[in-house]
Design a protein around this motif. Sequence first.
Motif, PDB file in Angstrom:
ATOM      1  N   ILE A   1       0.854  -1.181   0.000  1.00  0.00           N
ATOM      2  CA  ILE A   1       0.000   0.000   0.000  1.00  0.00           C
ATOM      3  C   ILE A   1       0.891   1.232   0.000  1.00  0.00           C
ATOM      4  CG2 ILE A   1      -1.711   1.330   1.311  1.00  0.00           C
ATOM      5  CD1 ILE A   1      -2.755  -1.333   2.390  1.00  0.00           C
ATOM      6  N   GLU A   2       0.609   2.157  -0.905  1.00  0.00           N
ATOM      7  CA  GLU A   2       1.343   3.416  -0.955  1.00  0.00           C
ATOM      8  C   GLU A   2       0.741   4.343   0.091  1.00  0.00           C
ATOM      9  OE1 GLU A   2       0.914   4.580  -5.030  1.00  0.00           O
ATOM     10  OE2 GLU A   2       2.437   3.151  -5.694  1.00  0.00           O
ATOM     11  N   ALA A   3       1.439   4.483   1.217  1.00  0.00           N
ATOM     12  CA  ALA A   3       0.959   5.311   2.313  1.00  0.00           C
ATOM     13  C   ALA A   3       2.106   5.599   3.266  1.00  0.00           C
ATOM     14  CB  ALA A   3      -0.167   4.610   3.073  1.00  0.00           C
ATOM     15  N   VAL A   4       2.011   6.721   3.933  1.00  0.00           N
ATOM     16  CA  VAL A   4       2.977   7.074   4.974  1.00  0.00           C
ATOM     17  C   VAL A   4       2.530   6.390   6.258  1.00  0.00           C
ATOM     18  CG1 VAL A   4       4.002   8.960   6.292  1.00  0.00           C
ATOM     19  CG2 VAL A   4       3.456   9.285   3.874  1.00  0.00           C
ATOM     20  N   PRO A   5       3.424   5.654   6.914  1.00  0.00           N
ATOM     21  CA  PRO A   5       3.010   5.008   8.167  1.00  0.00           C
ATOM     22  C   PRO A   5       2.778   6.030   9.268  1.00  0.00           C
ATOM     23  CG  PRO A   5       5.370   4.774   7.870  1.00  0.00           C
ATOM     24  CD  PRO A   5       4.833   5.419   6.612  1.00  0.00           C
ATOM     25  N   ASP A   6       1.957   5.659  10.242  1.00  0.00           N
ATOM     26  CA  ASP A   6       1.838   6.525  11.410  1.00  0.00           C
ATOM     27  C   ASP A   6       3.117   6.375  12.239  1.00  0.00           C
ATOM     28  OD1 ASP A   6       1.519   4.383  13.460  1.00  0.00           O
ATOM     29  OD2 ASP A   6      -0.441   4.093  12.527  1.00  0.00           O
ATOM     30  N   ILE A   7       3.311   7.260  13.178  1.00  0.00           N
ATOM     31  CA  ILE A   7       4.554   7.293  13.957  1.00  0.00           C
ATOM     32  C   ILE A   7       4.793   5.981  14.693  1.00  0.00           C
ATOM     33  CG2 ILE A   7       5.740   8.429  15.892  1.00  0.00           C
ATOM     34  CD1 ILE A   7       4.214  11.002  15.012  1.00  0.00           C
ATOM     35  N   ASP A   8       3.773   5.434  15.326  1.00  0.00           N
ATOM     36  CA  ASP A   8       3.953   4.188  16.085  1.00  0.00           C
ATOM     37  C   ASP A   8       4.336   3.027  15.172  1.00  0.00           C
ATOM     38  OD1 ASP A   8       3.379   5.458  18.492  1.00  0.00           O
ATOM     39  OD2 ASP A   8       1.250   4.933  18.427  1.00  0.00           O
ATOM     40  N   THR A   9       3.691   2.928  14.012  1.00  0.00           N
ATOM     41  CA  THR A   9       4.018   1.853  13.075  1.00  0.00           C
ATOM     42  C   THR A   9       5.434   2.024  12.553  1.00  0.00           C
ATOM     43  OG1 THR A   9       1.697   1.619  12.442  1.00  0.00           O
ATOM     44  CG2 THR A   9       3.347   0.739  10.900  1.00  0.00           C
ATOM     45  N   TYR A  10       5.799   3.242  12.203  1.00  0.00           N
ATOM     46  CA  TYR A  10       7.146   3.542  11.725  1.00  0.00           C
ATOM     47  C   TYR A  10       8.201   3.100  12.740  1.00  0.00           C
ATOM     48  CZ  TYR A  10      11.192   6.446  10.516  1.00  0.00           C
ATOM     49  OH  TYR A  10      12.462   6.896  10.220  1.00  0.00           O
ATOM     50  N   ARG A  11       8.008   3.506  13.980  1.00  0.00           N
ATOM     51  CA  ARG A  11       8.990   3.179  15.023  1.00  0.00           C
ATOM     52  C   ARG A  11       9.026   1.681  15.282  1.00  0.00           C
ATOM     53  NH1 ARG A  11       8.137   5.986  20.111  1.00  0.00           N
ATOM     54  NH2 ARG A  11      10.354   5.608  20.451  1.00  0.00           N
ATOM     55  N   ARG A  12       7.861   1.018  15.280  1.00  0.00           N
ATOM     56  CA  ARG A  12       7.821  -0.434  15.500  1.00  0.00           C
ATOM     57  C   ARG A  12       8.538  -1.169  14.383  1.00  0.00           C
ATOM     58  NH1 ARG A  12       5.043  -4.349  13.270  1.00  0.00           N
ATOM     59  NH2 ARG A  12       3.439  -3.013  12.352  1.00  0.00           N
ATOM     60  N   LEU A  13       8.268  -0.790  13.146  1.00  0.00           N
ATOM     61  CA  LEU A  13       8.912  -1.468  12.021  1.00  0.00           C
ATOM     62  C   LEU A  13      10.429  -1.318  12.088  1.00  0.00           C
ATOM     63  CD1 LEU A  13       6.462  -0.632   9.104  1.00  0.00           C
ATOM     64  CD2 LEU A  13       6.889  -2.890  10.127  1.00  0.00           C
ATOM     65  N   ARG A  14      10.908  -0.148  12.406  1.00  0.00           N
ATOM     66  CA  ARG A  14      12.355   0.051  12.523  1.00  0.00           C
ATOM     67  C   ARG A  14      12.925  -0.857  13.616  1.00  0.00           C
ATOM     68  NH1 ARG A  14      15.323   3.847  10.095  1.00  0.00           N
ATOM     69  NH2 ARG A  14      16.757   3.852  11.871  1.00  0.00           N
TER      70      ARG A  14
END
Length: 141
Positions: A7-20
């Motif tokens: 999906i072409e979308a910017v992750p939310d902050i929590d998802t971004y940090r979790r994925l990293r």
Amino acid sequence: MTTPTLIEAVPDIDTYRRLRREAGMTDRAPPAAAAGLAGSLYCVLAFVDSRAVGMARVIGDGGCFFQICDVAVVAAQQHCGIGHLLMARLTHWLDDNVCESAFVSLMADGESHHLYTRHGFEFSAPGSQGMVYPRRYRRRQ
């Protein structure tokens, strides 16, 4: 393995940090993550069973300079082809949206250069050398 949905979308902050974190990358502070995500030119997320398991972003000035960053796949899903799907999506976007005179770069950590070379990226040395500015937090006088 379940085929991931992209999906072409910017992750939310929590998802971004979790994925990293789950990909073994360093965490980013919430204010830094918020500012960085807001400046994204293009993002793609990979989902398996409705859970985000990977991401990749393009950042830059939108004209002359573009950088691929945050190519991350959670450890449990690594080596399953998700990184290739993410990179294919990024390179297609770059090919469709970036002028030929623009400079597109990335920093390849560890063995990630194997993924990037499969998608057309080349080492810049000896013509140029990648460099970083190791920030030292000190009080200015």
